[in-house]
Write a protein that holds these residues in place. Sequence first.
Motif, short mmCIF file in Angstrom:
data_model
loop_
_atom_site.label_atom_id
_atom_site.label_comp_id
_atom_site.label_asym_id
_atom_site.label_seq_id
_atom_site.Cartn_x
_atom_site.Cartn_y
_atom_site.Cartn_z
N PRO A 74 0.97 -1.29 -0.07
CA PRO A 74 -0.04 0.11 -0.04
C PRO A 74 0.92 1.19 0.18
O PRO A 74 1.86 1.49 0.65
N GLU A 75 0.33 2.33 -0.77
CA GLU A 75 1.36 3.57 -0.87
C GLU A 75 0.76 4.28 0.41
O GLU A 75 -0.27 4.46 0.79
N VAL A 76 1.94 5.00 1.12
CA VAL A 76 1.75 5.78 2.21
C VAL A 76 1.91 7.05 1.90
O VAL A 76 2.66 7.60 1.25
N ARG A 77 0.68 7.87 2.22
CA ARG A 77 0.67 9.44 1.85
C ARG A 77 0.89 9.97 3.34
O ARG A 77 -0.14 10.03 4.18
N PRO A 78 1.38 11.01 3.60
CA PRO A 78 1.51 11.55 4.80
C PRO A 78 0.55 12.50 4.84
O PRO A 78 -0.03 13.27 4.01
N TYR A 79 -0.25 12.99 5.92
CA TYR A 79 -1.42 13.81 6.32
C TYR A 79 -1.00 14.96 7.13
O TYR A 79 -0.45 14.63 8.06
N ILE A 80 -1.04 16.13 6.77
CA ILE A 80 -0.76 17.28 7.39
C ILE A 80 -2.03 17.87 8.11
O ILE A 80 -2.63 18.35 7.12
N ASN A 81 -1.89 18.25 9.20
CA ASN A 81 -3.24 18.97 9.93
C ASN A 81 -2.93 20.68 9.66
O ASN A 81 -2.18 21.19 10.29
N ILE A 82 -3.72 20.91 8.85
CA ILE A 82 -3.29 22.36 8.37
C ILE A 82 -4.10 23.17 9.61
O ILE A 82 -3.30 24.52 9.65
N THR A 83 -4.85 23.06 10.16
CA THR A 83 -5.53 23.71 11.43
C THR A 83 -4.33 24.32 12.54
O THR A 83 -4.40 25.25 13.09
#
Length: 290
Positions: free
Chosen positions: A95-104
Amino acid sequence: MEAGTELLQRDFWSTVGLTGSYEEVTMVTATLLTYLGLFVLPIFVIGAPSNEPLSIEPPVTSGDCKRCCDPEEPPSPTTEARTTAGYHPLPYLVPEVRPYINITILKGDKGERGDRGIHGKLGKEGPPGQRGPQGPKGNKGQMGIPGDPCKQHYGAFSVGRKKALHSSEYYQTLVFDTVFVNLYGHFNMFKGKFYCYVPGIYFFSLNIHTWNFKETYMHIMCNDQEKVILYAQPSDRSIMQSQSLMLELQENDEIWVRLYKRERENAIYSDDVDIYITFSGYLIKPNIEP
């Protein structure tokens, strides 16, 4: 029991359509079983066909040497097949791992308010609204300066009659034949009526001469209403009799004189030379607010 079995077999074959002795039937049955075994036995030996697709081995080139005891390996896909089909050397997809950034958490403080922009173009004019309720009446204003004398309103008439008149079966309108004053023609000589064109307060007077030994019975009328009566009893001498009054008239009101119908000997006197009968009226104050 063997005899019963043999009897049943004979009945079966006779029903099928084979005739003959029991030994012949037994021989035919054995022959059929032999042929049937020749067809069924290879199926059990070779095995039933499977649904798995057959693997087609690629042709062996002259440069590749392979032993018969080596295990078979699937052919490696070409570069084009790897690109188009998403080839991966592992037996399963990672599975491809994509980082998640919390913009708040990266949001800054609210900035200052900017300058106000210019006004836009005016829109289309809407339909007119409903009429509002009537406001209260204002206070009365001051009196204005006097108007032009030529525009002031007047009303006056004075007429006479030279002929005597006796009562009949019906009421009679007293018609006049002589004009002294008829301002603006408000008095109709043919009908014997004064028509009010300037509303206001008017003064009227009626003068007649009675007849000897005859009764005098008359009314001054406003439209169809009796306002005042002029009356004189029978006498051996004739006299002058008069009646006067003031009335507040509205526009198009009618003023006239009516002689009572014949119930007694009723008459007014004249000699066709002198004028004994007169009827006059004039405007005292018009109903025009200053």
